[in-house]
Design an enzyme around this catalytic site. Structure first.
Site, short mmCIF file in Angstrom:
data_model
loop_
_atom_site.label_atom_id
_atom_site.label_comp_id
_atom_site.label_asym_id
_atom_site.label_seq_id
_atom_site.Cartn_x
_atom_site.Cartn_y
_atom_site.Cartn_z
CD GLU A 265 -9.08 56.57 -28.36
OE1 GLU A 265 -8.71 56.82 -29.52
OE2 GLU A 265 -8.78 57.28 -27.38
CD GLU B 35 -1.15 61.65 -36.02
OE1 GLU B 35 -1.74 60.64 -36.44
OE2 GLU B 35 -0.51 61.66 -34.93
CE LYS C 214 -1.35 57.54 -32.12
NZ LYS C 214 -1.17 58.12 -30.77
CE LYS D 33 -1.40 59.37 -20.30
NZ LYS D 33 -2.53 58.44 -20.06
N GLY E 208 -6.60 60.45 -22.93
CA GLY E 208 -6.84 61.70 -23.65
C GLY E 208 -8.30 62.07 -23.74
NE ARG E 209 -11.23 56.40 -24.24
CZ ARG E 209 -10.05 55.78 -24.17
NH1 ARG E 209 -8.97 56.36 -24.66
NH2 ARG E 209 -9.95 54.60 -23.59
CG HIS F 99 -33.54 70.25 -43.51
ND1 HIS F 99 -34.61 70.57 -44.33
CD2 HIS F 99 -33.79 70.86 -42.33
CE1 HIS F 99 -35.46 71.34 -43.68
NE2 HIS F 99 -34.99 71.54 -42.46
#
Length: 528
Positions: free
Chosen positions: A353, A212, A492, A206, A267-268, A384
């Site tokens: 978030e 990263e 950040k 964005k 973003g999400r 399991h």
């Protein structure tokens, strides 16, 4: 808004919790032969069964009263109208607007209709994806690209990664890969066996400053150069999705390959926007439009259905019932298909978030727990792994079972997985008596079951929008802002300071632990 915990609606629920503590879900089923009929809802190809919960009609009535006290209906319409519901950033939340059909009325934010720009950028991205698929957009040699690698992190990765995996049966010839982690191993794995001359990278950020993403983007550019792609050819191998075109241009992304992400979309919530470019390229424009249509169908249900029959509202309020009145700290999501293996991670970010907040919209400390710890895994594998704790552990963990009826697998496999999902939900609710204490199951463990006719683009859109609105419902009751994420930004900022020290820069003041770790890393760093 006044402290929600001091309202009559909240206090009534607290009394109700004490008064009904001795009533089990099993007891309720025995006394209510019409329980399932009253406690499920359907919309298109999705059925939500919420009958296996520690609730009665009186509980639901009290929860709806709590939602009305918190002005949930008014807050829902504020989102729909494009009002600045993200108060800390002065922005609207436009994810539902991304899914609107062509004939929808205007959505005005700050007095301006936002739909023309949303549609323009979406259509540009869809056209680009279709040209990639057809080969009309090709490399410098005129050869079609065979692979698209999406480089992004968080909301610029998880949603598209999840949806692309879920819709694998609808994939085109173009292979789509994802790289998010900054340690380089994931990017190396994504690039293994790919031809640099036939690989295109989609950079999603964005701000276009995400460390990263930029780290991997530069590594991708180096990989292309080493693979024989000339400097003048590099722009053909990149596309970018960002709200900041200037930064993308500075990286070398050609104007025709830059796509705008609206500032009013976190973003999400962004897979519906050009951030979904890898999904567009994976399934093509027709199927992506069906995905949007499914999301819009859930929007229409959410914004118009009365709260008692409103699936996102009911599921969100039931979540509050466990979080705030039963002390449940976590919520498990278990999809019974490998195609939805990335769904728990996407929902984890969406919910945690959004609802991981400790102050109200006005900046006051919250007076109750907010947000659940979302986690999960794919069934039958999870049985399991962590189901032992669900059945016999000391913690209360509500579970969402997600079960598609029709998948590409053989009928025997589909029926086996469905049988296991239904059995687990029943066992959690019923429990089991046994003379041996270690063989006893307490039961009375709540769950919802979301039964999907088939996992296609439309129904996936329904499902994801359902959880988006469920998240908002809870924030509305708690009076928190589900559309900002300042905690992410703080980490950040500190990382950039420490990175300069690890690179050999001047030491900054830190606590003794952090300073010692930095010193030890620098001492043992063999690349220094």
């Amino acid at each position: 808004m006044p402290d929600i915990t001091q309202t009559a609606a909240w206090q009534a629920l607290a009394r109700h919790r004490r008064d009904t503590a001795g009533i089990s879900i099993r007891d309720r089923f025995a006394a209510e032969p019409d329980r399932f009929a009253r406690m499920h809802g359907q919309i298109h190809g999705l059925l939500a069964d919420y009958s296996k919960n520690r609730i009665g009609e009186d509980t639901l009535s009290l929860l709806v009263s709590l939602a009305e006290t918190a002005r949930l209906p008014q807050k829902m319409q504020a989102v729909r109208r494009g009002e600045p519901v993200n108060a800390s950033e002065g922005r609207p939340a436009l994810h539902a607007a991304l899914r609107l059909p062509p004939d929808a009325p205007p959505v005005c934010a700050s007095g301006e209709n936002v739909l023309p720009e949303i549609r323009r950028e979406r259509e540009r991205a869809l056209d680009f994806a279709d040209r990639l698929i057809s080969g009309a957009y090709a490399n410098a040699d005129g050869l079609p690209f065979t692979d698209l690698v999406n480089i992004g992190i968080g909301g610029s990765d998880l949603g598209a990664r999840m949806a692309a995996a879920a819709l694998a049966p609808y994939h085109t010839r173009l292979r789509v890969h994802f790289a998010a982690n900054a340690d380089g191993a994931e990017l190396s794995a994504a690039l293994a066996g790919l031809d640099p001359r036939r690989t295109l990278f989609a950079l999603a950020s964005k701000s276009f400053t995400t460390p990263e993403t930029l780290l991997n983007a530069h590594a991708a550019r180096d990989w292309l150069r080493q693979g024989g792609v000339g400097e003048n050819e590099l722009p053909r191998h990149f596309a970018a999705v960002s709200a900041h075109a200037e930064a993308a241009a500075a990286f070398g992304i050609a104007a025709e390959n830059r796509f705008a992400m609206p500032e009013g979309v976190g973003g999400r919530y962004s897979v519906w926007s050009p951030v979904g470019l890898p999904l567009m390229a994976a399934v093509g424009s027709e199927h992506f439009r069906a995905f949007l249509a499914g999301g819009h169908a859930m929007d229409e249900h959410f914004f118009t259905a009365p709260l008692r029959r409103n699936l996102p509202a009911i599921l969100g309020l039931i979540g509050i019932w466990y979080n705030n009145f039963h002390g449940a700290q976590t919520h498990a999501v278990v999809p019974y298909t490998h195609l939805l293996r990335h769904l728990p991670a996407h929902l984890q970010q969406l919910d945690m978030e959004s609802n991981g907040k400790s102050v109200t919209q006005s900046g006051e400390p919250v007076a109750c727990d907010t947000g659940s710890i979302f986690w999960g895994g794919e069934g039958v594998n999870s049985q399991h792994a962590f189901f032992q704790l669900l059945h016999q552990g000391t913690r209360l963990v509500p579970v969402d079972f997600i079960v598609p009826v029709n998948t590409p697998e053989a009928a025997q496999n589909r029926r086996f997985t469905a049988a296991n999902a239904f059995a687990q939900a029943e066992a959690l609710m019923l429990g089991k008596t046994d003379p041996a204490p270690h063989r006893r199951f307490e039961g009375n463990r709540p769950s919802n079951t979301l039964l999907i006719d088939r996992l296609d683009p439309f129904t996936l859109g329904l499902l994801i929008a359902l959880y988006e609105h469920r998240t908002f419902v809870q924030a509305a009751v708690w009076d928190t802002n589900p559309f900002d994420q300042w905690g992410v930004q703080y980490g950040k900022t500190l990382a950039q300071t420490i990175l300069s020290e690890l690179d050999g820069g001047e030491n900054r003041p830190h606590d003794h632990s952090t300073a010692a770790l930095i010193a030890r890393f620098r001492q043992q760093d063999k690349s220094a």
